[in-house]
Design an enzyme around this catalytic site. Structure first.
Site, PDB file in Angstrom:
ATOM      1  N   ARG A 143      38.786  70.989  45.628  1.00  0.00           N
ATOM      2  CA  ARG A 143      39.109  71.725  44.411  1.00  0.00           C
ATOM      3  C   ARG A 143      37.785  71.930  43.716  1.00  0.00           C
ATOM      4  O   ARG A 143      37.016  70.985  43.520  1.00  0.00           O
ATOM      5  CB  ARG A 143      40.062  70.875  43.556  1.00  0.00           C
ATOM      6  N   GLU A 193      46.475  81.606  39.732  1.00  0.00           N
ATOM      7  CA  GLU A 193      47.319  81.287  40.877  1.00  0.00           C
ATOM      8  C   GLU A 193      47.501  82.564  41.700  1.00  0.00           C
ATOM      9  O   GLU A 193      47.424  83.679  41.159  1.00  0.00           O
ATOM     10  CB  GLU A 193      48.680  80.772  40.404  1.00  0.00           C
ATOM     11  N   ARG A 221      42.771  65.630  46.420  1.00  0.00           N
ATOM     12  CA  ARG A 221      41.695  66.535  46.827  1.00  0.00           C
ATOM     13  C   ARG A 221      40.384  66.075  46.206  1.00  0.00           C
ATOM     14  O   ARG A 221      40.364  65.575  45.084  1.00  0.00           O
ATOM     15  CB  ARG A 221      41.972  67.969  46.361  1.00  0.00           C
TER      16      ARG A 221
END
Length: 140
Positions: free
Chosen positions: A23, A31, A66
């Site tokens: 990330r 998004e 992540r």
């Protein structure tokens, strides 16, 4: 560089042939389902061509496991570039490293109506996610 998931998430394979989902630190891109989400991803694809070697500086891990990282290609900070070109917001609440620089870049991109700022009703991804969660709760 292995794979671009969206405008702020990528996968890389390290020298030990281990895949890492990253990330991008201190940015939040639209998004994919949002207006400009696919364009943000396409811009990241342009900035990080496949099979290129990148340098990764991991800052921490997020709640999804992540690695949160700054990615560099030829010493160019790609996270910074996404903001400078107007394809991501500066995720201020999580930034403890580049704050002033990223903040100025976001303001400049917004003033020039670059990238997602070209759209008059650009909605922050965290607000978009929040409204989707609320809709999901109401529909249950």
């Amino acid at each position: 560089m292995e794979w671009i998931h969206d405008g702020d998430t990528v996968s890389v394979i390290d020298s030990q042939n281990v895949k890492h989902k990253l990330r991008l630190y201190a940015i939040d891109a639209p998004e994919l389902a949002q207006s400009s989400g696919k364009e943000s991803m396409k811009n990241l694809v342009r900035l990080l061509p496949k099979q290129k070697t990148v340098r990764v500086e991991v800052e921490n891990k997020d709640r999804y496991g992540r690695e949160v990282a700054t990615v560099y290609l030829n010493d160019k900070n790609i996270n910074r570039q996404q903001i400078a070109e107007g394809w991501a917001w500066h995720y201020k609440q999580y930034d403890k490293k580049f704050y002033n620089d990223y903040d100025k870049l976001e303001k400049s991109a917004k003033d020039q109506r670059l990238g997602l700022w070209h759209y008059p009703n650009a909605k922050e991804p965290w607000e978009y996610r929040k409204s989707n969660r609320e809709k999901t709760k109401k529909s249950k």
